[in-house]
Design a protein around this motif. Structure first.
Motif, PDB file in Angstrom:
ATOM      1  N   UNK A  25      43.046  41.640 -43.527  1.00  0.00           N
ATOM      2  CA  UNK A  25      42.048  42.281 -44.731  1.00  0.00           C
ATOM      3  C   UNK A  25      40.541  41.796 -44.266  1.00  0.00           C
ATOM      4  N   UNK A  26      40.428  40.220 -43.624  1.00  0.00           N
ATOM      5  CA  UNK A  26      38.764  39.731 -43.715  1.00  0.00           C
ATOM      6  C   UNK A  26      38.014  40.524 -42.725  1.00  0.00           C
ATOM      7  N   UNK A  27      38.961  41.607 -41.670  1.00  0.00           N
ATOM      8  CA  UNK A  27      38.571  42.361 -40.634  1.00  0.00           C
ATOM      9  C   UNK A  27      37.633  43.278 -41.817  1.00  0.00           C
ATOM     10  N   UNK A  28      38.909  43.999 -42.226  1.00  0.00           N
ATOM     11  CA  UNK A  28      38.488  45.238 -43.089  1.00  0.00           C
ATOM     12  C   UNK A  28      37.229  45.183 -44.013  1.00  0.00           C
ATOM     13  N   UNK A  29      37.000  43.556 -44.391  1.00  0.00           N
ATOM     14  CA  UNK A  29      35.937  43.233 -44.988  1.00  0.00           C
ATOM     15  C   UNK A  29      34.463  43.236 -44.214  1.00  0.00           C
TER      16      UNK A  29
END
Length: 66
Positions: A25-29
């Motif tokens: 999720x953080x990577x996608x952000x």
């Protein structure tokens, strides 16, 4: 959010899955972030999550201490 009580390998697997999902999720952000210092902080958070995942795997599945 409801939590299920798990034991042993099931608990370890669930924890790893949750940490990995959070990391993704953080990577996608990252794609949405324009500020370089914020990007750096998010990348460091991803690295810490990845390290925690590896420690749990080593401890739980290989019998090693993190």
């Amino acid at each position: 959010m409801a939590f299920t009580v798990l034991h042993g390998d099931d608990a370890d697997s669930m924890i790893i899955q949750r940490l990995f999902s959070t990391s993704m999720d953080i990577h996608s952000t990252l794609q949405l972030v324009q500020d370089a210092s914020t990007t750096k902080l998010l990348r460091e958070a991803i690295d810490r999550l990845d390290h925690a995942i590896n420690q749990i795997r080593n401890h739980a599945f290989d019998g090693q201490r993190p």
